[in-house]
Design a protein around this motif. Structure first.
Motif, PDB file in Angstrom:
ATOM      1  N   ALA A 270       1.007  -1.070   0.101  1.00 49.40           N
ATOM      2  CA  ALA A 270       0.064  -0.220   0.050  1.00 49.40           C
ATOM      3  C   ALA A 270       0.827   1.311  -0.123  1.00 49.40           C
ATOM      4  N   ILE A 271       0.456   2.147  -0.908  1.00 53.28           N
ATOM      5  CA  ILE A 271       1.154   3.598  -0.856  1.00 53.28           C
ATOM      6  C   ILE A 271       0.212   4.754  -0.533  1.00 53.28           C
ATOM      7  N   SER A 272       0.537   5.844  -0.004  1.00 53.56           N
ATOM      8  CA  SER A 272      -0.168   6.779   0.099  1.00 53.56           C
ATOM      9  C   SER A 272       0.066   8.124  -0.294  1.00 53.56           C
ATOM     10  N   ASP A 273      -0.707   8.696  -1.590  1.00 53.26           N
ATOM     11  CA  ASP A 273      -0.257   9.616  -2.418  1.00 53.26           C
ATOM     12  C   ASP A 273      -0.863  10.818  -1.851  1.00 53.26           C
ATOM     13  N   ASN A 274      -1.591  10.810  -0.511  1.00 56.06           N
ATOM     14  CA  ASN A 274      -2.189  12.151  -0.103  1.00 56.06           C
ATOM     15  C   ASN A 274      -1.604  12.255   1.463  1.00 56.06           C
ATOM     16  N   TYR A 275      -0.516  11.806   1.825  1.00 51.27           N
ATOM     17  CA  TYR A 275      -0.060  12.070   2.966  1.00 51.27           C
ATOM     18  C   TYR A 275       1.486  11.955   2.968  1.00 51.27           C
ATOM     19  N   HIS A 276       1.883  12.958   3.386  1.00 53.22           N
ATOM     20  CA  HIS A 276       3.364  13.295   3.627  1.00 53.22           C
ATOM     21  C   HIS A 276       3.893  13.052   5.092  1.00 53.22           C
ATOM     22  N   GLN A 277       3.256  13.525   6.156  1.00 57.09           N
ATOM     23  CA  GLN A 277       3.968  13.647   7.217  1.00 57.09           C
ATOM     24  C   GLN A 277       2.645  14.274   8.166  1.00 57.09           C
ATOM     25  N   PRO A 278       2.899  13.696   9.605  1.00 54.24           N
ATOM     26  CA  PRO A 278       1.743  14.068  10.449  1.00 54.24           C
ATOM     27  C   PRO A 278       1.813  15.485  10.823  1.00 54.24           C
ATOM     28  N   ALA A 279       2.900  16.068  10.838  1.00 48.40           N
ATOM     29  CA  ALA A 279       3.039  17.656  11.036  1.00 48.40           C
ATOM     30  C   ALA A 279       3.808  18.258  10.176  1.00 48.40           C
ATOM     31  N   MET A 280       3.971  19.463   9.789  1.00 47.44           N
ATOM     32  CA  MET A 280       4.787  20.452   9.305  1.00 47.44           C
ATOM     33  C   MET A 280       5.972  20.425  10.436  1.00 47.44           C
ATOM     34  N   GLY A 281       7.314  20.423   9.429  1.00 43.52           N
ATOM     35  CA  GLY A 281       8.159  20.453  10.296  1.00 43.52           C
ATOM     36  C   GLY A 281       9.563  19.146  10.089  1.00 43.52           C
ATOM     37  N   GLY A 282      10.458  19.134  11.116  1.00 46.02           N
ATOM     38  CA  GLY A 282      11.633  18.266  10.642  1.00 46.02           C
ATOM     39  C   GLY A 282      11.380  16.826  11.188  1.00 46.02           C
ATOM     40  N   THR A 283      12.479  15.984  11.042  1.00 40.53           N
ATOM     41  CA  THR A 283      12.285  14.707  11.414  1.00 40.53           C
ATOM     42  C   THR A 283      12.138  14.647  13.033  1.00 40.53           C
ATOM     43  N   GLY A 284      12.451  15.404  13.752  1.00 37.38           N
ATOM     44  CA  GLY A 284      12.283  15.055  15.262  1.00 37.38           C
ATOM     45  C   GLY A 284      10.886  15.489  15.407  1.00 37.38           C
ATOM     46  N   LEU A 285      10.263  16.423  15.088  1.00 39.31           N
ATOM     47  CA  LEU A 285       8.705  16.226  15.235  1.00 39.31           C
ATOM     48  C   LEU A 285       7.962  15.507  14.916  1.00 39.31           C
ATOM     49  N   ASP A 286       8.249  15.040  13.536  1.00 37.74           N
ATOM     50  CA  ASP A 286       7.465  13.871  12.839  1.00 37.74           C
ATOM     51  C   ASP A 286       7.593  12.582  13.586  1.00 37.74           C
ATOM     52  N   SER A 287       8.811  12.525  13.951  1.00 37.02           N
ATOM     53  CA  SER A 287       8.897  11.112  14.672  1.00 37.02           C
ATOM     54  C   SER A 287       8.305  10.932  16.186  1.00 37.02           C
ATOM     55  N   ILE A 288       8.293  12.285  16.681  1.00 36.76           N
ATOM     56  CA  ILE A 288       7.382  12.240  17.815  1.00 36.76           C
ATOM     57  C   ILE A 288       5.855  12.075  17.648  1.00 36.76           C
ATOM     58  N   MET A 289       5.350  12.750  16.480  1.00 34.16           N
ATOM     59  CA  MET A 289       4.073  12.679  16.266  1.00 34.16           C
ATOM     60  C   MET A 289       3.711  11.266  15.890  1.00 34.16           C
ATOM     61  N   ALA A 290       4.629  10.622  15.154  1.00 37.08           N
ATOM     62  CA  ALA A 290       4.451   9.020  14.806  1.00 37.08           C
ATOM     63  C   ALA A 290       4.319   8.029  15.942  1.00 37.08           C
ATOM     64  N   GLY A 291       5.262   8.618  16.952  1.00 29.00           N
ATOM     65  CA  GLY A 291       5.496   7.681  18.224  1.00 29.00           C
ATOM     66  C   GLY A 291       4.729   8.006  19.441  1.00 29.00           C
ATOM     67  N   PHE A 292       4.003   9.274  19.301  1.00 32.83           N
ATOM     68  CA  PHE A 292       3.284   9.584  20.446  1.00 32.83           C
ATOM     69  C   PHE A 292       1.585   9.809  20.052  1.00 32.83           C
ATOM     70  N   ALA A 293       1.627  10.266  18.642  1.00 27.86           N
ATOM     71  CA  ALA A 293       0.299  10.657  18.095  1.00 27.86           C
ATOM     72  C   ALA A 293      -0.069  11.961  18.950  1.00 27.86           C
ATOM     73  N   ASP A 294       0.817  12.809  19.070  1.00 31.02           N
ATOM     74  CA  ASP A 294       0.564  13.968  19.860  1.00 31.02           C
ATOM     75  C   ASP A 294       1.980  14.733  19.891  1.00 31.02           C
ATOM     76  N   ALA A 295       2.017  15.952  20.052  1.00 29.31           N
ATOM     77  CA  ALA A 295       3.149  16.721  20.189  1.00 29.31           C
ATOM     78  C   ALA A 295       3.525  16.869  21.625  1.00 29.31           C
ATOM     79  N   ILE A 296       4.616  16.956  22.002  1.00 24.64           N
ATOM     80  CA  ILE A 296       5.362  17.122  23.269  1.00 24.64           C
ATOM     81  C   ILE A 296       5.995  18.226  23.603  1.00 24.64           C
ATOM     82  N   TRP A 297       6.108  18.676  24.870  1.00 21.56           N
ATOM     83  CA  TRP A 297       6.458  20.170  25.308  1.00 21.56           C
ATOM     84  C   TRP A 297       7.627  19.954  26.387  1.00 21.56           C
ATOM     85  N   TYR A 298       8.256  21.140  26.421  1.00 21.21           N
ATOM     86  CA  TYR A 298       9.451  21.379  27.314  1.00 21.21           C
ATOM     87  C   TYR A 298       8.992  21.104  28.976  1.00 21.21           C
TER      88      TYR A 298
END
Length: 431
Positions: A270-298
């Motif tokens: 399966a391939i998704s042509d209408n999905y790039h990343q869970p959030a605008m931003g870099g590897t760190g933010l998107d890895s977090i969104m993929a692993g937490f399904a949420d943003a994290i904070w300081y």
């Protein structure tokens, strides 16, 4: 992103890895889901000319008529025209466009000029590559020795055909830049991505509900790139200073044999042509969104919200006398924003856009919380101890990860990363 769903296999195959008690308790025959992430590259960068062998529709620059199958400009090439803009006062997600590019800023070379065992990649010898690698099959080790550019980093990438006279839209990288060669990495940070997308609520339509025009990619690359890290704009600043040029507009051509492995995965799974990343931003933010399904904070390290050091707070407002050169942003600079406060730098423009959409979007940020928007190092070492030395490591957070949720539900999971076992044994190891 590619995903694969597989049927259950014999329990003996997992003898070395105990199953969770609910692993096989699924509503469908699918028992395993494998997700493969391709870092730092968009769908069209990889699959610009992809066609489904089953005849399924695929939305890419080929199907949109922006390019032809041979990679040349197509009948609708003007739909992808890139523009120049002006942002000299305060940060804007949709800065005032001045004029379209007549030709793109030339793409610049990225990666090492020569192969070297002392400063790889790529390696000069197979032996050094074998000693350093923990993940590739023996037959693939040779790939770690290929791809040197032959060009000084940051200079015009003359491997690209007509690099200094490219029309203002997507261009093919190959054959000049082979698929196994190094090339410049386009900027992928939160506030830059917002500007590159050029989202304007007044442009929202039924077919484009976001109003994003996707027409400022090279302009952001050459005006700010990966950020200032709080430093003043360099003297003599020009389209080559950031080291990117129009790297974001390059694509590979699977119709001509590029990326055979990725194409095989796309053909068979399966391939998704209408999905790039869970959030605008870099590897760190998107890895977090993929692993937490949420943003994290300081945090203060004890689970309480805290204020990051000043130089780690984002300020994408342009420096005085510059066009879009951010005040504080970068891999050793701003990466957190207090996104509930519209008076914070950059935040007001994002919130105004979200609230102006036909279907308003709430920022969903808790007051007093500084959310991580870009790349930072993990707060824990692979052996489970807290990293207290790295200035740019994420403090421990109380947010539950997907891993916590799965384990609490007695569902097992595995995460694979090259060199991870060695990292667990020696977190300080450079490999």
């Amino acid at each position: 992103m590619l995903s694969m769903a597989t049927q259950v296999v014999a329990p003996a195959a997992f003898a070395a890895h105990p199953l969770g008690t609910n692993d096989l308790n699924t509503r469908t025959p699918i028992k395993h889901v494998i997700v493969i992430y391709g870092e730092n590259r968009s769908f069209d960068h990889l699959f610009a000319t992809y066609k489904s062998p089953s005849g399924d529709s695929v939305m890419n620059v080929l199907s949109e008529g922006i390019i032809n199958q041979d990679g040349t400009p197509g009948p609708n090439f003007s739909k992808a025209t890139q523009y120049q803009a002006s942002d000299t006062n305060g940060y804007s997600v949709s800065p005032s466009k001045t004029q379209p590019y007549s030709v793109l800023p030339p793409p610049l070379a990225g990666g090492h000029q020569y192969a070297s065992d002392s400063s790889p990649p790529p390696f000069a010898t197979i032996q050094a590559a074998e000693n350093a690698d923990y993940g590739l099959l023996p037959r693939d080790i040779r790939l770690l020795t290929t791809g040197a550019t032959g060009l000084k980093p940051g200079t015009v990438d003359t491997r690209v055909l007509n690099a200094t006279s490219l029309p203002p839209g997507p261009f093919q990288l190959t054959p000049g830049v082979p698929y196994d060669a190094y090339a410049a990495s386009p900027v992928h940070r939160y506030y830059q991505a917002r500007q590159q997308s050029d989202c304007d609520a007044s442009k929202a339509t039924e077919m484009n509900p976001s109003g994003c025009q996707q027409d400022l990619f090279p302009w952001v690359e050459v005006t700010v790139g990966t950020g200032s890290n709080g430093k003043s704009q360099p003297a003599g600043f020009n389209d080559q200073t950031t080291g990117e040029g129009s790297a974001s507009m390059g694509f590979y051509n699977v119709a001509q044999g590029d990326m055979p492995y990725f194409k095989k995965l796309a053909d068979e799974y399966a391939i998704s042509d209408n999905y790039h990343q869970p959030a605008m931003g870099g590897t760190g933010l998107d890895s977090i969104m993929a692993g937490f399904a949420d943003a994290i904070w300081y945090t203060d390290g004890k689970g309480n919200p805290a204020t990051p050091p000043t130089n780690q707070i984002e300020n994408p407002d342009p420096q005085s006398g510059t066009n879009n050169y951010y005040t504080q942003d970068g891999y050793s600079g701003g990466s957190y924003s207090e996104c509930s406060d519209s008076n914070q730098p950059g935040v007001g423009s994002v919130i105004s856009y979200l609230q102006a959409l036909p279907k308003k979007v709430a920022p969903n940020c808790d007051p007093g919380h500084y959310y991580l928007l870009n790349n930072y190092n993990p707060g824990y070492f692979g052996n489970g101890t807290v990293d207290t030395k790295d200035t740019y490591a994420i403090p421990p957070v109380p947010t539950d990860s997907i891993g916590n949720v799965l384990l609490n539900s007695s569902v097992s999971f595995r995460w694979y990363g090259e060199g991870y076992n060695a990292y667990v044994q020696d977190p300080a190891s450079p490999t």
